[in-house]
Design an enzyme around this catalytic site. Structure first.
Site: not given
Length: 273
Positions: A108, A47, A52, A77
Site C-alpha cells: 500500500h 479495488d 479500508y 493491498k
C-alpha cells in the site's frame, strides 16, 4: 447495454480493465450496495485494501451479483504495519474477500522510515510463485522506491498505483513506471472532485456534452493510465463508466496537462508511514 471498458495488458500478460471501481472511505455496511451498483452498471474491476476495512462488503456484493469470479478483477493491498507479516496478512484478506486468490496484490505504501518494503516484496514474490496472486505491484512508490525493488533482480511490479489527477500528475513517477514496464494506476483520479470546477475542464465538458468527471477520466484513459474512481451515488457510478465513450483531442489533453499545480490530496510517500 453497458459501455465496453478498454483493458491494459500488464507486464506479466494479465489483463486488467482500464477503468475500475474504488471503495476507499466507503464504510463496510455501505460497500455492498455501492459495489452492487458498480457491477450492475458494468464495472468488473474492484479495488479495496485491508486498511479500508470493507473487504467483507466487497465479498458480499460479489456473492450476490452472481458474476463468475473469473470475470472479475479484485485488487487489495497490504497495510504498512504488516510488511513483516505478509503471508498472514494475505490470508486474512483472502478470508474477508471470500476468495482463494486475488488478481492484484499491492504494497500500500513504501513507508520508507520502516525500510521493510523490500522484505515485503520478496514475500509477495512467493505468493505470486505459488499462484495465490495473478499479479503483484506497489502503491504510492516514488522513483527511488521503485528503483530499489527493480534492483532486487526478481519480479518487476506489474502496477504502481499512485495519486494522479490534473493537479498532481507525478510525471517523474509515471516516467519511472514507463521505463520499467510498470502500469500506472491513478487513485483519487478526480482529486476528490477538486478539479471538476476548473474552467478548462468544464469548458471541455460542455464541448463534448459530457460531465467534468467524464472528461478527466477520458484524459487518464487516453494517456494510458488505469483509473479507479469512487462514488456511492448510483447515477455517478454509471456516468463515470460512460467516460469510456468520451474521446478528447490532443489539444484538449494538452490543456488538461497544463493544470499541474502540485495539488496533492493525500500523504507524501517520501515521509508517510
Amino acid at each position: 447495454m453497458s459501455p465496453v471498458v478498454p483493458t491494459v495488458t500488464l507486464n506479466n500478460g494479465v489483463v486488467i480493465p482500464q477503468l475500475g471501481f474504488g471503495v476507499f472511505q466507503i464504510p463496510d455496511d455501505q460497500t455492498q450496495a455501492a459495489v452492487e451498483h458498480a457491477l450492475e452498471a458494468g464495472y468488473r474491476s474492484i479495488d479495496t485494501a485491508a486498511l479500508y476495512r470493507n473487504e467483507r462488503g466487497v465479498a458480499r456484493a460479489v456473492d450476490t451479483s452472481g458474476i463468475p469470479r473469473e470475470e472479475l478483477f479484485i485488487t487489495t493491498k497490504l497495510w504498512n504495519d504488516r510488511q513483516g507479516d505478509v503471508p498472514q496478512a494475505f490470508e486474512e484478506s483472502l478470508e474477508k474477500l471470500g476468495t482463494d486468490y486475488v488478481d492484484l496484490y499491492l504494497i500500500h505504501w513504501p513507508a520508507p522510515k520502516q525500510d521493510r518494503y523490500l522484505e515485503a516484496w520478496q514475500a509477495f514474490e512467493s505468493l505470486y510463485a505459488d499462484g495465490r496472486v495473478r499479479a503483484i505491484g506497489v502503491s504510492n512508490f516514488l522513483p527511488e522506491h521503485l528503483e530499489r525493488v527493480v534492483a532486487l533482480g526478481g519480479t518487476v511490479p506489474a502496477v504502481n498505483q499512485i495519486e494522479a489527477h490534473p493537479a498532481l500528475q507525478q510525471r517523474a513517477a509515471q516516467e519511472a513506471d514507463r521505463r520499467h514496464g510498470v502500469a500506472t494506476e491513478a487513485w483519487s483520479p478526480l482529486a476528490q472532485a477538486a478539479v471538476l470546477t476548473d474552467d478548462v475542464v468544464t469548458t471541455i465538458a460542455e464541448a463534448h456534452a459530457a460531465t467534468p468527471a467524464q472528461v478527466v477520466l477520458a484524459w487518464h484513459r487516453q494517456q494510458g493510465r488505469i483509473a479507479i474512481p469512487k462514488s456511492v451515488t448510483p447515477s455517478r457510478i454509471v456516468e463515470n463508466l460512460a467516460s469510456v465513450e468520451v474521446t478528447l483531442t490532443d489539444e484538449e489533453l494538452a490543456r488538461i496537462d497544463g493544470l499541474e499545480s502540485g495539488g496533492r490530496t493525500g500523504p507524501d510517500p517520501a515521509t508517510f508511514g
